[in-house]
Design a protein around this motif. Structure first.
Motif, mmCIF file in Angstrom:
data_model
loop_
_atom_site.group_PDB
_atom_site.id
_atom_site.type_symbol
_atom_site.label_atom_id
_atom_site.label_comp_id
_atom_site.label_asym_id
_atom_site.label_seq_id
_atom_site.Cartn_x
_atom_site.Cartn_y
_atom_site.Cartn_z
ATOM 1 N N LEU A 94 20.226 57.931 12.860
ATOM 2 C CA LEU A 94 19.079 58.384 13.641
ATOM 3 C C LEU A 94 18.266 57.168 14.093
ATOM 4 N N ASP A 95 18.105 56.216 13.186
ATOM 5 C CA ASP A 95 17.452 54.946 13.509
ATOM 6 C C ASP A 95 18.087 53.853 12.648
ATOM 7 N N GLY A 96 19.354 53.572 12.935
ATOM 8 C CA GLY A 96 20.083 52.556 12.186
ATOM 9 C C GLY A 96 20.113 52.847 10.696
ATOM 10 N N GLU A 97 19.842 51.833 9.885
ATOM 11 C CA GLU A 97 19.802 51.998 8.428
ATOM 12 C C GLU A 97 18.445 52.483 7.947
ATOM 13 N N ASP A 98 17.467 52.563 8.862
ATOM 14 C CA ASP A 98 16.126 53.013 8.472
ATOM 15 C C ASP A 98 16.046 54.526 8.295
ATOM 16 N N PHE A 151 18.885 57.891 8.471
ATOM 17 C CA PHE A 151 20.191 58.462 8.804
ATOM 18 C C PHE A 151 20.317 59.861 8.221
ATOM 19 N N VAL A 152 21.214 60.628 8.805
ATOM 20 C CA VAL A 152 21.340 62.059 8.532
ATOM 21 C C VAL A 152 22.694 62.329 7.877
ATOM 22 N N GLN A 155 15.501 54.376 -4.965
ATOM 23 C CA GLN A 155 14.503 53.309 -4.878
ATOM 24 C C GLN A 155 14.232 52.864 -3.444
ATOM 25 N N LYS A 156 15.244 52.922 -2.581
ATOM 26 C CA LYS A 156 15.093 52.398 -1.219
ATOM 27 C C LYS A 156 14.785 53.470 -0.177
ATOM 28 N N TYR A 157 15.150 54.712 -0.481
ATOM 29 C CA TYR A 157 15.017 55.783 0.500
ATOM 30 C C TYR A 157 14.279 56.984 -0.073
ATOM 31 N N LYS A 208 23.367 72.058 3.998
ATOM 32 C CA LYS A 208 22.136 71.294 3.826
ATOM 33 C C LYS A 208 22.223 69.991 4.593
ATOM 34 N N VAL A 209 21.072 69.577 5.091
ATOM 35 C CA VAL A 209 20.921 68.292 5.746
ATOM 36 C C VAL A 209 20.008 67.443 4.876
ATOM 37 N N VAL A 210 20.468 66.233 4.592
ATOM 38 C CA VAL A 210 19.631 65.257 3.894
ATOM 39 C C VAL A 210 19.396 64.106 4.859
ATOM 40 N N ILE A 211 18.127 63.852 5.137
ATOM 41 C CA ILE A 211 17.782 62.702 5.957
ATOM 42 C C ILE A 211 17.231 61.639 5.012
ATOM 43 N N LYS A 212 17.866 60.481 5.054
ATOM 44 C CA LYS A 212 17.458 59.344 4.226
ATOM 45 C C LYS A 212 16.483 58.509 5.046
ATOM 46 N N VAL A 213 15.275 58.343 4.521
ATOM 47 C CA VAL A 213 14.206 57.618 5.203
ATOM 48 C C VAL A 213 13.886 56.366 4.403
#
Length: 153
Positions: A41-45, A47-48, A67-69, A146-151
């Motif tokens: 969705l926005d590179g590594e920042d 993703f879906v 820890q990162k997302y 389910k959708v997991v968006i990693k932010v």
């Protein structure tokens, strides 16, 4: 941890621009038509991850933390329960795995202190680094999309 419906997403948009982007994407995408897989969705920042599975009993999986997302977990169809408890004072059963951004915590050691919350279609949960969580559970196996968006934090 936050649990709500997409109808109330505007309340959480001020938490961060990335969370606002993730919630807007959930509201504007028909995930019932997307194949299972990972989507930038926005590179590594941001993703879906789109996933289909059947829920499992609570005792079969460990709790996890990141820890990162931040996890933005959204149920497209079906329903599940997730276990939750604060991370404070907990010791992981397996060390942090940096490549996949998670540490595991034993179910048996934590089950007495955990709360279990239903997540139905149209609902989302935000899990922050201090939130131990165990998604995808129920007493009866249930099909879930389910959708997991990693932010990224």
């Amino acid at each position: 941890m936050i649990v709500d419906t997409l109808a109330n997403r505007h309340i959480y948009q001020s938490l961060s621009p990335r969370i606002a982007t993730a919630l807007a994407h959930l509201a504007s995408t028909d995930f019932s038509q997307l194949p299972v897989g990972n989507y930038p969705l926005d590179g590594e920042d941001i993703f879906v991850i789109v996933n289909d599975y059947h829920t499992k009993p609570q005792s079969t999986d460990p709790f996890e933390v990141h820890q990162k997302y931040i996890d933005v977990q959204y149920v497209v169809s079906g329903e599940e329960e997730f276990g939750y408890l604060p991370l404070a004072g907990q010791t992981p059963s397996k060390p942090y795995f940096e490549k996949h951004d998670y540490a595991e915590f034993d179910y048996e050691s934590n089950k007495a202190n955990a709360s279990y919350i239903q997540l139905k279609a149209g609902m989302f949960a935000l899990f922050f680094p201090g939130d131990m969580h165990m998604p995808g559970t129920s007493d009866t196996p249930t099909a879930v999309r389910k959708v997991v968006i990693k932010v990224k934090i």
